[in-house]
Enzyme design. Structure first.
Site, short mmCIF file in Angstrom:
data_model
loop_
_atom_site.label_atom_id
_atom_site.label_comp_id
_atom_site.label_asym_id
_atom_site.label_seq_id
_atom_site.Cartn_x
_atom_site.Cartn_y
_atom_site.Cartn_z
N GLU A 1 49.27 68.61 -23.40
CA GLU A 1 48.36 67.68 -23.19
C GLU A 1 48.56 66.90 -22.94
O GLU A 1 48.34 65.43 -22.07
CB GLU A 1 47.53 67.67 -23.94
CG GLU A 1 45.55 67.66 -23.93
CD GLU A 1 45.27 67.57 -23.21
OE1 GLU A 1 44.46 66.72 -23.46
OE2 GLU A 1 45.57 68.43 -22.50
N GLY B 1 42.16 67.29 -26.04
CA GLY B 1 42.06 66.89 -26.20
C GLY B 1 41.10 65.83 -26.67
O GLY B 1 40.05 65.16 -26.67
N GLU B 2 41.61 65.12 -27.53
CA GLU B 2 41.31 64.13 -28.75
C GLU B 2 40.80 62.91 -27.42
O GLU B 2 40.26 62.79 -28.34
CB GLU B 2 42.47 63.77 -29.56
CG GLU B 2 41.97 62.42 -30.36
CD GLU B 2 43.46 62.63 -32.11
OE1 GLU B 2 43.08 61.35 -32.35
OE2 GLU B 2 44.52 63.13 -31.78
N ARG B 3 41.67 62.95 -27.08
CA ARG B 3 40.92 61.51 -25.70
C ARG B 3 39.35 61.15 -25.22
O ARG B 3 38.35 61.20 -25.74
CB ARG B 3 41.72 60.88 -24.64
CG ARG B 3 41.34 59.82 -24.37
CD ARG B 3 42.73 59.24 -23.64
NE ARG B 3 41.94 58.04 -22.42
CZ ARG B 3 41.92 58.16 -21.63
NH1 ARG B 3 41.61 59.52 -20.89
NH2 ARG B 3 41.40 56.69 -20.46
N ARG B 4 39.02 62.77 -25.18
CA ARG B 4 37.42 63.24 -24.37
C ARG B 4 36.64 63.12 -26.11
O ARG B 4 35.72 63.00 -25.96
CB ARG B 4 37.58 64.43 -23.58
CG ARG B 4 37.97 64.27 -22.67
CD ARG B 4 38.42 66.06 -21.90
NE ARG B 4 39.66 66.07 -22.28
CZ ARG B 4 40.21 67.14 -22.46
NH1 ARG B 4 39.53 68.27 -22.01
NH2 ARG B 4 41.30 67.72 -22.36
N GLY C 1 28.90 63.56 -18.06
CA GLY C 1 29.02 64.32 -19.51
C GLY C 1 30.40 65.00 -19.76
O GLY C 1 31.41 64.33 -18.81
N LEU D 1 33.29 67.09 -18.50
CA LEU D 1 33.98 67.96 -17.61
C LEU D 1 34.65 69.27 -17.32
O LEU D 1 34.35 69.92 -17.60
CB LEU D 1 34.10 66.82 -15.95
CG LEU D 1 32.76 65.88 -15.88
CD1 LEU D 1 33.78 65.36 -14.43
CD2 LEU D 1 31.67 66.69 -15.28
N GLN D 2 35.69 67.95 -19.00
CA GLN D 2 36.79 69.53 -19.30
C GLN D 2 36.41 70.09 -20.46
O GLN D 2 36.95 68.60 -21.44
CB GLN D 2 37.89 69.07 -18.49
CG GLN D 2 39.06 69.77 -18.88
CD GLN D 2 38.48 71.34 -18.41
OE1 GLN D 2 39.42 70.81 -17.26
NE2 GLN D 2 39.28 72.60 -18.89
#
Length: 284
Positions: free
Chosen positions: A118, A84-87, A65, A67-68
């Site tokens: 970030e 967090g675009e990569r996530r 999943g 996680l952050q």
């Protein structure tokens, strides 16, 4: 700068949370947002997301999943990513329909600051993306190079060397961003003033797979700076010294400082010169 309360000296190199405070504040609720209602940050410095790395992250997300939580802000109809675009992209590849997110209400310009940090702290930017992110932070938040190096926990020379890549010809910047030209070669090419010559040498590097050492051999020698003319009164002084000691003399003089050197052609000439220098002479 609007973010000077970051206590830079106490938080060097400790990651995004140490700079901006805990990602999740006490009592703050983690939302589960539709991936399709989320859009990328407008000022995202990353222009290229490596496919293989995204697939690897997507595989991890399938197993464990996200996680952050990512950070987002509302623009009325959708949610814009702050960090967090990569996530978010990897979660989409993993087939997720929702992603954990923290809804933030940043002050003016603060979201841009978070997005850049970030990327610089967590993401694998290529050297040109990194340089552009540094430049954006310096200009938009009125930081000095030293302030930015302190915030990021990087040395100032390292930051400056990365920024200098933006002085390369556009085509060479592309090759560096694509990984075709190494940072070492790029730094050597910065010594070349002409963009045309930069590009010619860069193409040679690619064609012949030059190392840094091979490129250095093919760089034109640095032009010598013309020497400042000696003050007119020194000519008479040199002439009198040469006549007094019967030796050719060279005077190096600049801003009231310098040195006098005597030229000799043999050991005997040196001995005679030393004898003359040691003799008590009247003022000349």
């Amino acid at each position: 700068m609007e973010f000077q309360n970051l206590e830079k000296n106490d938080r060097l190199g400790q990651g995004l949370e140490s700079l901006l405070g805990p990602i999740s504040q006490k009592g703050e609720k983690v939302l589960s947002l539709d991936i399709e209602k989320i859009i990328p940050a407008k000022n995202q410095p990353r222009k290229h997301f490596e496919e293989k790395a995204l697939e690897e992250l997507a595989t991890s997300i399938k197993k464990h999943g996200v996680l952050q939580p990512i950070l987002v802000k509302s623009n009325g109809t959708n949610y814009e990513i702050i960090a967090g675009e990569r996530r978010w992209r990897a979660a989409g590849l993993a087939g997720l329909h929702k992603i954990p997110a923290l809804l933030k209400t940043p002050k003016s310009g603060e979201d841009h600051f978070w997005t850049l940090l970030e990327n610089l702290q967590r993401e694998n930017l290529n050297p040109l993306e990194e340089a552009k992110a540094y430049l954006m932070l310096l200009k938009s938040h009125h930081l000095s190079q030293q302030e930015l190096s302190d915030i990021l926990g990087k040395s100032r020379p390292s930051l400056v060397n990365t920024l200098r890549l933006l002085k390369l010809a556009p085509s060479i910047q592309t090759w560096v961003a694509e990984g075709r030209l190494s940072m070492g070669l790029a730094k050597e090419l910065l010594r070349v003033k002409s963009e045309k010559e930069q590009k010619r040498l860069a193409e040679k590097c690619l064609q012949n797979q030059w190392t840094v050492k091979e490129l250095r051999k093919n760089l034109a020698p640095t032009e010598k700076q013309p020497k400042s003319p000696l003050p007119s009164w020194t000519k008479g002084l040199v002439s009198r010294l040469e006549k007094r000691f019967s030796h050719r003399i060279h005077l190096n003089f600049k801003k009231g400082k310098g040195q006098i050197s005597f030229h000799f052609k043999s050991e005997d000439e040196l001995k005679k010169l030393v004898e003359k220098l040691c003799q008590k002479t009247s003022h000349f």
